[in-house]
Design a protein around this motif. Structure first.
Motif, PDB file in Angstrom:
ATOM      1  N   LEU A 181       0.816  -1.218   0.000  1.00 22.00           N
ATOM      2  CA  LEU A 181       0.000   0.000   0.000  1.00 22.00           C
ATOM      3  C   LEU A 181       0.850   1.269   0.000  1.00 22.00           C
ATOM      4  CD1 LEU A 181      -2.731  -1.124   2.565  1.00 22.00           C
ATOM      5  CD2 LEU A 181      -2.617  -1.508   0.094  1.00 22.00           C
ATOM      6  N   ALA A 182       1.887   1.295   0.802  1.00 19.75           N
ATOM      7  CA  ALA A 182       2.832   2.427   0.825  1.00 19.75           C
ATOM      8  C   ALA A 182       2.133   3.768   1.033  1.00 19.75           C
ATOM      9  CB  ALA A 182       3.683   2.422  -0.447  1.00 19.75           C
ATOM     10  N   ARG A 183       1.297   3.835   2.032  1.00 18.74           N
ATOM     11  CA  ARG A 183       0.466   5.016   2.244  1.00 18.74           C
ATOM     12  C   ARG A 183       1.258   6.291   2.517  1.00 18.74           C
ATOM     13  NH1 ARG A 183      -3.893   1.611   4.765  1.00 18.74           N
ATOM     14  NH2 ARG A 183      -5.317   1.339   3.019  1.00 18.74           N
ATOM     15  N   CYS A 184       2.438   6.174   3.104  1.00 18.22           N
ATOM     16  CA  CYS A 184       3.190   7.402   3.418  1.00 18.22           C
ATOM     17  C   CYS A 184       4.122   7.802   2.286  1.00 18.22           C
ATOM     18  CB  CYS A 184       3.961   7.257   4.732  1.00 18.22           C
ATOM     19  SG  CYS A 184       5.468   6.262   4.611  1.00 18.22           S
ATOM     20  N   GLY A 185       4.120   7.037   1.210  1.00 17.04           N
ATOM     21  CA  GLY A 185       4.926   7.391   0.054  1.00 17.04           C
ATOM     22  C   GLY A 185       6.411   7.111   0.217  1.00 17.04           C
ATOM     23  N   GLY A 186       6.756   6.352   1.210  1.00 20.06           N
ATOM     24  CA  GLY A 186       8.156   5.951   1.346  1.00 20.06           C
ATOM     25  C   GLY A 186       8.935   6.689   2.403  1.00 20.06           C
ATOM     26  N   SER A 187       8.252   7.384   3.279  1.00 22.69           N
ATOM     27  CA  SER A 187       8.970   8.155   4.306  1.00 22.69           C
ATOM     28  C   SER A 187       9.054   7.424   5.645  1.00 22.69           C
ATOM     29  CB  SER A 187       8.331   9.534   4.474  1.00 22.69           C
ATOM     30  OG  SER A 187       6.957   9.410   4.772  1.00 22.69           O
ATOM     31  N   CYS A 188       8.839   6.128   5.625  1.00 20.52           N
ATOM     32  CA  CYS A 188       9.032   5.288   6.817  1.00 20.52           C
ATOM     33  C   CYS A 188       8.102   5.712   7.954  1.00 20.52           C
ATOM     34  CB  CYS A 188      10.498   5.335   7.260  1.00 20.52           C
ATOM     35  SG  CYS A 188      11.011   3.953   8.307  1.00 20.52           S
ATOM     36  N   ARG A 189       6.860   6.001   7.611  1.00 26.75           N
ATOM     37  CA  ARG A 189       5.913   6.444   8.641  1.00 26.75           C
ATOM     38  C   ARG A 189       4.587   5.685   8.637  1.00 26.75           C
ATOM     39  NH1 ARG A 189       5.977  12.896   8.151  1.00 26.75           N
ATOM     40  NH2 ARG A 189       5.475  12.288   6.031  1.00 26.75           N
ATOM     41  N   CYS A 190       4.479   4.584   7.885  1.00 27.76           N
ATOM     42  CA  CYS A 190       3.185   3.911   7.859  1.00 27.76           C
ATOM     43  C   CYS A 190       3.258   2.395   8.027  1.00 27.76           C
ATOM     44  CB  CYS A 190       2.455   4.236   6.556  1.00 27.76           C
ATOM     45  SG  CYS A 190       3.165   3.451   5.094  1.00 27.76           S
ATOM     46  N   ALA A 191       4.348   1.801   7.646  1.00 25.69           N
ATOM     47  CA  ALA A 191       4.534   0.339   7.716  1.00 25.69           C
ATOM     48  C   ALA A 191       3.559  -0.427   6.822  1.00 25.69           C
ATOM     49  CB  ALA A 191       4.460  -0.171   9.160  1.00 25.69           C
ATOM     50  N   THR A 192       2.980   0.228   5.819  1.00 28.91           N
ATOM     51  CA  THR A 192       2.091  -0.488   4.894  1.00 28.91           C
ATOM     52  C   THR A 192       2.833  -0.956   3.632  1.00 28.91           C
ATOM     53  OG1 THR A 192       1.315   1.525   3.795  1.00 28.91           O
ATOM     54  CG2 THR A 192       0.048   0.755   5.702  1.00 28.91           C
ATOM     55  N   CYS A 193       4.127  -0.977   3.735  1.00 24.54           N
ATOM     56  CA  CYS A 193       4.959  -1.533   2.649  1.00 24.54           C
ATOM     57  C   CYS A 193       5.755  -2.721   3.170  1.00 24.54           C
ATOM     58  CB  CYS A 193       5.894  -0.470   2.090  1.00 24.54           C
ATOM     59  SG  CYS A 193       7.108   0.084   3.304  1.00 24.54           S
ATOM     60  N   HIS A 194       5.287  -3.281   4.273  1.00 22.18           N
ATOM     61  CA  HIS A 194       5.941  -4.406   4.944  1.00 22.18           C
ATOM     62  C   HIS A 194       6.089  -5.595   3.989  1.00 22.18           C
ATOM     63  CE1 HIS A 194       5.353  -7.510   8.466  1.00 22.18           C
ATOM     64  NE2 HIS A 194       6.604  -7.490   8.052  1.00 22.18           N
ATOM     65  N   VAL A 195       7.255  -6.209   4.004  1.00 16.04           N
ATOM     66  CA  VAL A 195       7.483  -7.452   3.256  1.00 16.04           C
ATOM     67  C   VAL A 195       8.312  -8.400   4.115  1.00 16.04           C
ATOM     68  CG1 VAL A 195       7.380  -6.438   0.926  1.00 16.04           C
ATOM     69  CG2 VAL A 195       9.584  -6.539   2.127  1.00 16.04           C
ATOM     70  N   TYR A 196       8.227  -9.675   3.763  1.00 19.48           N
ATOM     71  CA  TYR A 196       9.113 -10.680   4.334  1.00 19.48           C
ATOM     72  C   TYR A 196      10.160 -10.997   3.265  1.00 19.48           C
ATOM     73  CZ  TYR A 196       5.136 -11.358   7.499  1.00 19.48           C
ATOM     74  OH  TYR A 196       4.102 -11.177   8.384  1.00 19.48           O
ATOM     75  N   VAL A 197      11.391 -10.700   3.566  1.00 19.45           N
ATOM     76  CA  VAL A 197      12.473 -10.957   2.619  1.00 19.45           C
ATOM     77  C   VAL A 197      12.848 -12.442   2.710  1.00 19.45           C
ATOM     78  CG1 VAL A 197      14.852 -10.370   2.022  1.00 19.45           C
ATOM     79  CG2 VAL A 197      13.302  -8.596   2.890  1.00 19.45           C
ATOM     80  N   ALA A 198      12.999 -13.084   1.563  1.00 23.00           N
ATOM     81  CA  ALA A 198      13.398 -14.492   1.564  1.00 23.00           C
ATOM     82  C   ALA A 198      14.710 -14.636   2.330  1.00 23.00           C
ATOM     83  CB  ALA A 198      13.546 -14.997   0.133  1.00 23.00           C
ATOM     84  N   ALA A 199      14.785 -15.674   3.146  1.00 13.37           N
ATOM     85  CA  ALA A 199      15.897 -15.833   4.085  1.00 13.37           C
ATOM     86  C   ALA A 199      17.259 -15.716   3.407  1.00 13.37           C
ATOM     87  CB  ALA A 199      15.765 -17.168   4.804  1.00 13.37           C
ATOM     88  N   GLU A 200      17.376 -16.257   2.205  1.00  5.05           N
ATOM     89  CA  GLU A 200      18.683 -16.250   1.531  1.00  5.05           C
ATOM     90  C   GLU A 200      19.104 -14.855   1.078  1.00  5.05           C
ATOM     91  OE1 GLU A 200      15.933 -17.775   0.535  1.00  5.05           O
ATOM     92  OE2 GLU A 200      15.686 -17.709  -1.649  1.00  5.05           O
TER      93      GLU A 200
END
Ligand code: FES
Length: 106
Positions: free
Chosen positions: A37-56
């Motif tokens: 969703l990226a609601r804050c546009g990338g300014s690290c203020r919403c956490a709606t761009c959360h992902v799980y990075v593959a372990a490797e």
């Protein structure tokens, strides 16, 4: 141009190209990846761009800032050891093929 593989909750995989210097979130939103969703546009203020990075791929990423760490605690989906905010992952050429999983909710 590095490509990012986004894996949906149902296992559907999509490879999206991104530009070096842009974030994984920018590639996701430009590629219309569902669930970022990226609601804050990338300014690290919403956490709606959360992902799980593959372990490797986790070790290929720069360490998270204290602010990203704090924001991840506010993420809607379960926080895991591989959780990152995609707006805080700046693409490099070496990240070509990185795999990230989209959480079930944001
Ligand atoms: Fe808001 Fe990443 S887009 S924290």
């Amino acid at each position: 141009m590095p490509e990012i593989e986004f894996v949906a909750v149902d296992g559907t995989r999509r490879r999206i190209p991104g530009d070096v210097g842009d974030s994984v979130m920018i590639a996701a939103t430009e590629g219309r990846v569902p669930g970022i969703l990226a609601r804050c546009g990338g300014s690290c203020r919403c956490a709606t761009c959360h992902v799980y990075v593959a372990a490797e791929w986790v070790s290929a990423l720069p360490p998270m800032s204290p602010y990203e760490d704090e924001m991840l605690d506010a993420a809607e989906a379960e926080r895991r050891a591989t959780s990152r905010l995609s707006c805080q992952i700046t693409l490099t050429a070496a990240m070509d093929g990185i795999v990230v999983h989209v959480p079930e909710r944001q």
